[in-house]
Write a protein that holds these residues in place. Structure first.
Motif, PDB file in Angstrom:
ATOM      1  N   HIS A 174      31.229  76.027   7.546  1.00  0.00           N
ATOM      2  CA  HIS A 174      29.854  75.650   7.218  1.00  0.00           C
ATOM      3  C   HIS A 174      29.165  74.780   8.267  1.00  0.00           C
ATOM      4  O   HIS A 174      27.927  74.693   8.262  1.00  0.00           O
ATOM      5  N   LEU A 175      29.938  74.134   9.170  1.00  0.00           N
ATOM      6  CA  LEU A 175      29.334  73.145  10.054  1.00  0.00           C
ATOM      7  C   LEU A 175      29.540  73.394  11.548  1.00  0.00           C
ATOM      8  O   LEU A 175      28.750  72.902  12.361  1.00  0.00           O
ATOM      9  N   ALA A 176      30.581  74.094  11.932  1.00  0.00           N
ATOM     10  CA  ALA A 176      30.839  74.306  13.362  1.00  0.00           C
ATOM     11  C   ALA A 176      29.851  75.307  13.954  1.00  0.00           C
ATOM     12  O   ALA A 176      29.327  76.175  13.258  1.00  0.00           O
ATOM     13  N   ARG A 177      29.590  75.154  15.259  1.00  0.00           N
ATOM     14  CA  ARG A 177      28.750  76.131  15.942  1.00  0.00           C
ATOM     15  C   ARG A 177      29.376  77.514  15.855  1.00  0.00           C
ATOM     16  O   ARG A 177      30.594  77.664  15.940  1.00  0.00           O
ATOM     17  N   LYS A 178      28.533  78.518  15.739  1.00  0.00           N
ATOM     18  CA  LYS A 178      29.032  79.894  15.616  1.00  0.00           C
ATOM     19  C   LYS A 178      29.740  80.358  16.882  1.00  0.00           C
ATOM     20  O   LYS A 178      30.629  81.221  16.827  1.00  0.00           O
ATOM     21  N   ASP A 179      29.372  79.771  18.031  1.00  0.00           N
ATOM     22  CA  ASP A 179      29.950  80.212  19.298  1.00  0.00           C
ATOM     23  C   ASP A 179      31.128  79.346  19.743  1.00  0.00           C
ATOM     24  O   ASP A 179      31.528  79.392  20.911  1.00  0.00           O
ATOM     25  N   ALA A 180      31.696  78.550  18.831  1.00  0.00           N
ATOM     26  CA  ALA A 180      32.834  77.687  19.178  1.00  0.00           C
ATOM     27  C   ALA A 180      34.004  78.533  19.674  1.00  0.00           C
ATOM     28  O   ALA A 180      34.396  79.506  19.036  1.00  0.00           O
ATOM     29  N   LYS A 181      34.578  78.135  20.819  1.00  0.00           N
ATOM     30  CA  LYS A 181      35.649  78.913  21.439  1.00  0.00           C
ATOM     31  C   LYS A 181      36.951  78.130  21.614  1.00  0.00           C
ATOM     32  O   LYS A 181      38.022  78.729  21.703  1.00  0.00           O
ATOM     33  N   VAL A 182      36.861  76.801  21.684  1.00  0.00           N
ATOM     34  CA  VAL A 182      38.046  75.991  21.943  1.00  0.00           C
ATOM     35  C   VAL A 182      38.295  75.066  20.758  1.00  0.00           C
ATOM     36  O   VAL A 182      37.418  74.301  20.360  1.00  0.00           O
ATOM     37  N   LEU A 183      39.500  75.144  20.215  1.00  0.00           N
ATOM     38  CA  LEU A 183      39.907  74.315  19.084  1.00  0.00           C
ATOM     39  C   LEU A 183      40.808  73.199  19.580  1.00  0.00           C
ATOM     40  O   LEU A 183      41.806  73.446  20.258  1.00  0.00           O
ATOM     41  N   GLY A 184      40.461  71.960  19.266  1.00  0.00           N
ATOM     42  CA  GLY A 184      41.281  70.818  19.635  1.00  0.00           C
ATOM     43  C   GLY A 184      42.088  70.325  18.450  1.00  0.00           C
ATOM     44  O   GLY A 184      41.561  70.186  17.349  1.00  0.00           O
ATOM     45  N   MET A 185      43.371  70.051  18.692  1.00  0.00           N
ATOM     46  CA  MET A 185      44.262  69.553  17.643  1.00  0.00           C
ATOM     47  C   MET A 185      44.817  68.201  18.066  1.00  0.00           C
ATOM     48  O   MET A 185      45.488  68.084  19.096  1.00  0.00           O
ATOM     49  N   VAL A 186      44.544  67.170  17.273  1.00  0.00           N
ATOM     50  CA  VAL A 186      45.098  65.845  17.497  1.00  0.00           C
ATOM     51  C   VAL A 186      46.114  65.598  16.397  1.00  0.00           C
ATOM     52  O   VAL A 186      45.769  65.379  15.238  1.00  0.00           O
ATOM     53  N   GLY A 187      47.393  65.676  16.757  1.00  0.00           N
ATOM     54  CA  GLY A 187      48.470  65.599  15.783  1.00  0.00           C
ATOM     55  C   GLY A 187      49.251  66.897  15.761  1.00  0.00           C
ATOM     56  O   GLY A 187      48.667  67.992  15.841  1.00  0.00           O
ATOM     57  N   ALA A 188      50.563  66.787  15.668  1.00  0.00           N
ATOM     58  CA  ALA A 188      51.415  67.978  15.703  1.00  0.00           C
ATOM     59  C   ALA A 188      52.534  67.899  14.678  1.00  0.00           C
ATOM     60  O   ALA A 188      53.602  68.477  14.862  1.00  0.00           O
ATOM     61  N   GLY A 189      52.280  67.209  13.578  1.00  0.00           N
ATOM     62  CA  GLY A 189      53.265  67.111  12.515  1.00  0.00           C
ATOM     63  C   GLY A 189      53.281  68.334  11.617  1.00  0.00           C
ATOM     64  O   GLY A 189      52.683  69.374  11.941  1.00  0.00           O
ATOM     65  N   HIS A 190      53.934  68.195  10.466  1.00  0.00           N
ATOM     66  CA  HIS A 190      54.107  69.313   9.526  1.00  0.00           C
ATOM     67  C   HIS A 190      52.775  69.955   9.158  1.00  0.00           C
ATOM     68  O   HIS A 190      52.656  71.187   9.110  1.00  0.00           O
ATOM     69  N   GLN A 191      51.754  69.161   8.898  1.00  0.00           N
ATOM     70  CA  GLN A 191      50.469  69.673   8.440  1.00  0.00           C
ATOM     71  C   GLN A 191      49.710  70.436   9.518  1.00  0.00           C
ATOM     72  O   GLN A 191      48.871  71.298   9.227  1.00  0.00           O
TER      73      GLN A 191
END
Length: 328
Positions: A128-145
């Motif tokens: 509902h909120l991200a730009r439609k043309d978003a291409k790069v996903l950033g992940m901060v955290g690498a635990g189980h979730q």
């Protein structure tokens, strides 16, 4: 699942994982967010306490969805040493009650459902909120979730790449394997480089200090702050929260135990400036207004999310004849 005619339903972890997938969780959580915004569902005050034992946090989240006829409570918490025992840090069970009689109708394992409903929440915010043309996903955290978050997020936009940072870099290969499995390029980067590249950022940590600073985030970014919510929690710079258009699952939790608590305390943001995501889902708020606006979803984790997915698990298990039954 609102009636109890043949005894108490017991739906274990393995059955929940078998029956409730990402789409079922997305739909259930989106529906309950919409009901909350309409006033047809509400959460009760959260109880969350440090035990003073095993460094654990324990509490209760509960609520009533009048529209969906779901009443219950999730009991559980966070045990940071569980990895040493081969267990997930979050341990919980959902108790569902018949809203017409008050009788206990189902006991549902909450560990997998907590992970999948949390991922559904951030995915809903991205949808509902991200730009439609978003291409790069950033992940901060690498635990189980984080793996749940990555899989759910990847279904919302046509991402091409994942950039990730974790305070313990040795945990990143597991996340890289998930990215490879779903066909996305993966790069381990610094926090500042992550902000420079990412169009969408998910934070999923238990941090009490900012991991991302305002100056690192480029215009048009959408952030979903999904880490452990409690008093003192902080994943991003409070000045970033103040500069963003902030959305949340529940405003009261956002300003007390969520990512907005510090900006609210110093007066740089008010509760009135925070929008329930359900208002966007219902079409009562436009959501993102420009391609340069920074949007931030403060996912505090409300009890109604747990009840929504647990109700789906109980219903599907009952319909398939797979749930155990017991008599109290």
């Amino acid at each position: 699942m609102t009636t109890q005619t043949d005894g108490l339903l017991i739906v274990g972890e393995e059955l929940c994982e078998k029956l409730v997938g990402r789409q079922q969780a997305f739909d259930a959580v989106q529906d309950v967010f919409a009901a909350m915004a309409r006033g047809g569902a509400w959460n009760f005050p959260v109880i969350r306490e440090a035990l003073g034992y095993a460094d654990a946090l324990y509490g209760f989240k509960s609520g009533f969805d009048r529209d969906g006829k779901v009443l219950g409570v999730k009991s559980g918490g966070y045990w940071p040493g569980n990895a040493e025992h081969g267990l997930t840090n979050h341990q919980s069970t959902v108790f569902l009650f018949d809203p017409d009689t008050g009788r206990l109708s189902a006991l549902v394992g909450g560990n997998y459902l907590t992970a999948v409903r949390t991922a559904a929440s951030s995915a809903i915010s991205i949808a509902h909120l991200a730009r439609k043309d978003a291409k790069v996903l950033g992940m901060v955290g690498a635990g189980h979730q984080s793996a749940f978050q990555l899989r759910a997020a990847a279904e919302q936009r046509d991402f091409e790449k994942v950039v990730a940072w974790n305070p313990h870099p040795d945990m990143l290969p597991r996340l890289a394997a998930v990215a490879d499995e779903i066909g996305l390029e993966f790069e381990a980067v610094s926090q500042q480089e992550l902000g420079a590249q990412a169009d969408v950022i998910i934070t999923i940590t238990s941090a009490f200090e900012p991991l991302l600073l305002k100056d690192w985030i480029k215009p048009g970014t959408h952030l979903a702050c999904m880490g452990t919510d409690t008093k003192g929690k902080m994943e991003v710079d409070p000045s970033l929260v103040a500069a963003a258009s902030v959305f949340t699952d529940e405003v009261a939790q956002s300003v007390t135990i969520g990512e907005a608590q510090h900006a609210a305390t110093d007066g740089s943001i008010t509760a009135e400036a925070i929008t329930p995501i359900g208002a966007v889902i219902n079409g009562d708020h436009s959501g993102r207004t420009s391609d340069t606006e920074i949007t931030l979803f403060d996912g505090t984790g409300v009890g109604l999310q747990d009840l929504a997915v647990a109700s789906v698990a109980a219903r599907l298990a009952d319909e398939a004849g797979l749930a155990q039954r017991a008599t109290l």
